[in-house]
Write an enzyme that holds these catalytic residues in place. Structure first.
Site, short mmCIF file in Angstrom:
data_model
loop_
_atom_site.label_atom_id
_atom_site.label_comp_id
_atom_site.label_asym_id
_atom_site.label_seq_id
_atom_site.Cartn_x
_atom_site.Cartn_y
_atom_site.Cartn_z
CB CYS A 168 -0.98 -0.06 1.17
SG CYS A 168 -2.38 1.05 0.97
CG HIS B 245 -3.46 -3.82 3.12
ND1 HIS B 245 -2.46 -3.18 3.80
CD2 HIS B 245 -4.17 -2.84 2.51
CE1 HIS B 245 -2.55 -1.87 3.62
NE2 HIS B 245 -3.59 -1.64 2.83
CD GLU C 275 -0.58 -5.60 5.56
OE1 GLU C 275 -0.48 -6.19 4.47
OE2 GLU C 275 -0.81 -4.37 5.64
#
Lengths: 221, 76
Positions: A85, A193, A195
């Site tokens: 990002c 994302h 994560e």
């Protein structure tokens, strides 16, 4: 495997990144942007957020911070780096990855789960997947519209350096590109994302393979 | 001395914000707006004698992202 997560003023995914790396078995150190030296690590992760309030251009000020000089040296020495990002924006602003991220074509901040296609398994980041796999990662950005000139785009495609593409192109990115690899395939930048998709509580665990694959690579070495 | 740096998206790079402004002008009743490009102006207050080459370096290194933007320096 040792990893460092850079923290800028305005980073907000730094903890998530550290949690995902630790869950996959990495030894994680947080590094403040004013530090000019990195500890000896295998991977440097540049997290999402709004570094320096996105002033001037997203990632532009962060790219000039002392730690980014150390990051560039780390990559030049053959080290691994992952930018997610805002981290992807920082990596393009430092020149470590080609292209740029512009305002979303629809002009709106997009925040949702996006269907992605893994385009290559030929990298430490994506070896846990098969090319063509469909995965779902959250996206949350205002400036994720990937652009590159025709020559750069052709090079990325011809050398299998597009890591992920969107199934629903939410931001106008050229060729649906969601993530790209560096020439030596050791730097990955992506807007979605991974994560935020590593725990059942997240609503999906498609990101686990990225972190486990990456860390597994070092375990074998 | 002062200088103004005009930063614009390169021609050929689609400007979504400019397009939105063009549509908004149309909805206000301004006909005949064929195109809008949005950029930014950065004013620099500089030590006297700063040469243009130095200002260009500032632009290349930080003020503009030359992958997508072009710039023009105006020394005042």
């Amino acid at each position: 495997m040792k990893a460092a997560v850079i923290v800028f003023p305005g980073s907000n995914c730094d903890r998530d990144m550290a949690v995902a790396l630790k869950a996959a078995g990495a030894d994680v150190t947080m590094i403040w942007h004013k530090d000019s030296d990195l500890p000896k690590v295998d991977l440097v992760a540049v997290p999402g957020g709004f570094s320096f309030g996105d002033y001037l251009r997203c990632g532009a000020i962060a790219a000039q911070s002392p730690i980014c000089k150390a990051l560039i040296s780390h990559v030049e020495r053959g080290g691994y780096a992952l930018g997610v990002c805002n981290g992807f924006q920082v990596l393009t602003e430092t020149g470590l990855l080609p292209g740029a991220l512009m305002r979303n074509a629809g002009l709106k901040f997009v925040c949702k789960t996006s269907p992605l296609t893994v385009k290559t398994s030929q990298s430490a980041f994506t070896e846990g997947y098969n090319a063509g796999d469909s995965v779902h990662f959250p996206i949350a950005h205002h400036d994720g519209n990937y652009t590159a000139d025709a020559t750069t785009l052709a090079t990325l495609q011809d050398t299998d350096r597009v890591a992920f593409t969107y199934g629903d192109n939410p931001n106008g990115s050229v060729a649906d590109i969601a993530g790209v690899l560096s020439e030596n395939r050791r730097v990955l930048g992506m807007m979605p994302h991974p994560e935020r998709a590593v725990d059942h509580g997240h609503g999906g665990t498609d990101g686990q393979a990225l972190f486990r694959g990456l860390i597994g690579q070092f375990a074998q070495a | 001395m002062k200088a103004k740096v005009h930063v614009m998206l390169k021609s050929g790079v689609l400007d979504p914000q400019g397009e939105a402004i063009r549509h908004a002008l149309g909805s206000l009743g301004f006909d005949g707006v064929n195109g809008v490009r949005q950029g930014k102006v950065i004013e620099l207050d500089l030590a006297d004698g700063t040469d243009e080459a130095t200002i260009n370096q500032m632009c290349d290194k930080l003020l503009a992202n030359t992958v997508i933007e072009s710039y023009r320096v105006e020394v005042l």
